[in-house]
Scaffold this motif. Sequence first.
Motif, PDB file in Angstrom:
ATOM      1  N   THR A  28       1.017  -1.328  -0.006  1.00  0.00           N
ATOM      2  CA  THR A  28      -0.135  -0.080   0.537  1.00  0.00           C
ATOM      3  C   THR A  28       0.520   0.997   0.287  1.00  0.00           C
ATOM      4  OG1 THR A  28      -0.113   0.077   2.733  1.00  0.00           O
ATOM      5  CG2 THR A  28      -1.477  -0.792   1.218  1.00  0.00           C
TER       6      THR A  28
ATOM      7  N   SER B  28      -3.877  -1.222  -4.386  1.00  0.00           N
ATOM      8  CA  SER B  28      -3.266  -1.830  -3.497  1.00  0.00           C
ATOM      9  C   SER B  28      -4.093  -2.126  -1.952  1.00  0.00           C
ATOM     10  CB  SER B  28      -2.304  -1.585  -3.585  1.00  0.00           C
ATOM     11  OG  SER B  28      -2.177  -0.273  -2.874  1.00  0.00           O
ATOM     12  N   THR B  29      -5.089  -1.604  -1.695  1.00  0.00           N
ATOM     13  CA  THR B  29      -5.780  -1.617  -0.254  1.00  0.00           C
ATOM     14  C   THR B  29      -6.781  -2.140  -0.566  1.00  0.00           C
ATOM     15  OG1 THR B  29      -4.594   0.408   0.135  1.00  0.00           O
ATOM     16  CG2 THR B  29      -6.893  -0.028   1.607  1.00  0.00           C
TER      17      THR B  29
ATOM     18  N   GLU C  82      -6.502   4.501   2.531  1.00  0.00           N
ATOM     19  CA  GLU C  82      -6.325   5.739   1.241  1.00  0.00           C
ATOM     20  C   GLU C  82      -6.190   6.777   1.627  1.00  0.00           C
ATOM     21  OE1 GLU C  82      -9.111   2.667  -1.629  1.00  0.00           O
ATOM     22  OE2 GLU C  82      -9.619   4.669  -1.762  1.00  0.00           O
TER      23      GLU C  82
ATOM     24  N   GLN D 131      -2.522   6.985   1.987  1.00  0.00           N
ATOM     25  CA  GLN D 131      -1.325   6.412   1.105  1.00  0.00           C
ATOM     26  C   GLN D 131      -1.772   8.447   0.492  1.00  0.00           C
ATOM     27  OE1 GLN D 131      -3.937   2.832   0.531  1.00  0.00           O
ATOM     28  NE2 GLN D 131      -2.278   2.121  -0.728  1.00  0.00           N
TER      29      GLN D 131
END
Length: 254
Positions: free
Chosen positions: A40, A79-80, A123, A126
Amino acid sequence: MSAGTYSPKPGAAPVGRMIAAQTALETRMLLRNGEQLLLTVVIPSLLLALFSTVDVVDTGAGRAVDFLAPGVLALAVMSTAFTGQAIATGFERRYGVLKRLGASPLPRWALMTAKTLSVLVTEVLQIALLTVIALALGWSPQGDPLSVLLLLVLGTAAFSGLGLLMAGTLKAEATLAAANLVFLLLLVGGGVIVPLEKFGAAGDVLALLPISALSDGLRDVLQGGASMPWGDALILAVWAVLGLGAAARFFRWE
């Protein structure tokens, strides 16, 4: 002893408080997992920094970071919402965690809500980190922030549905292998690093993938300054409906 003398009064906490507590727990577990952090945070950050500074892939006219940043943001969402959530939920299902949580006062729908909120919190972290890195590399984002937000929400819904479908139907080991394989394949063929035009006729098919729609949509807005790319948004919406609908229908808790 008469009724009403217990303090605190026994019983389940309000659903909102249970969801908040479970969301905080899910987020802490995700951020403490080294493999999840690699997927992530580390991989997207390294890809953005490497390909923005080293001329390896032809990203067309303009600075490489302007092409790469939207694609890496899409990769972070995948990815998350997909890879990380599929693997974590798959092993929770294998070890009986979901079964036990399903028997607790926390409703099953509330558990899925908490998992979704945990994905959204991750997110946000990120995107904030990747935005700082991209800006430091000279990124000049354009476009409407609301269009970006809508694309990210649709992308999250699409990938979450697919991740939960995989976690709820396959064995944990199969989920681990399949989720990582899909991550690598979509990283290469999803328009994240390599423009879809490089794939020739196959690019038209690849454009229908959720990662491609999210990458291209974000790129149209953030690089080209376009208004809402409704075609890409529609692709993401279709994937979200299909993925979440299938997950709700076929998800097995044990």
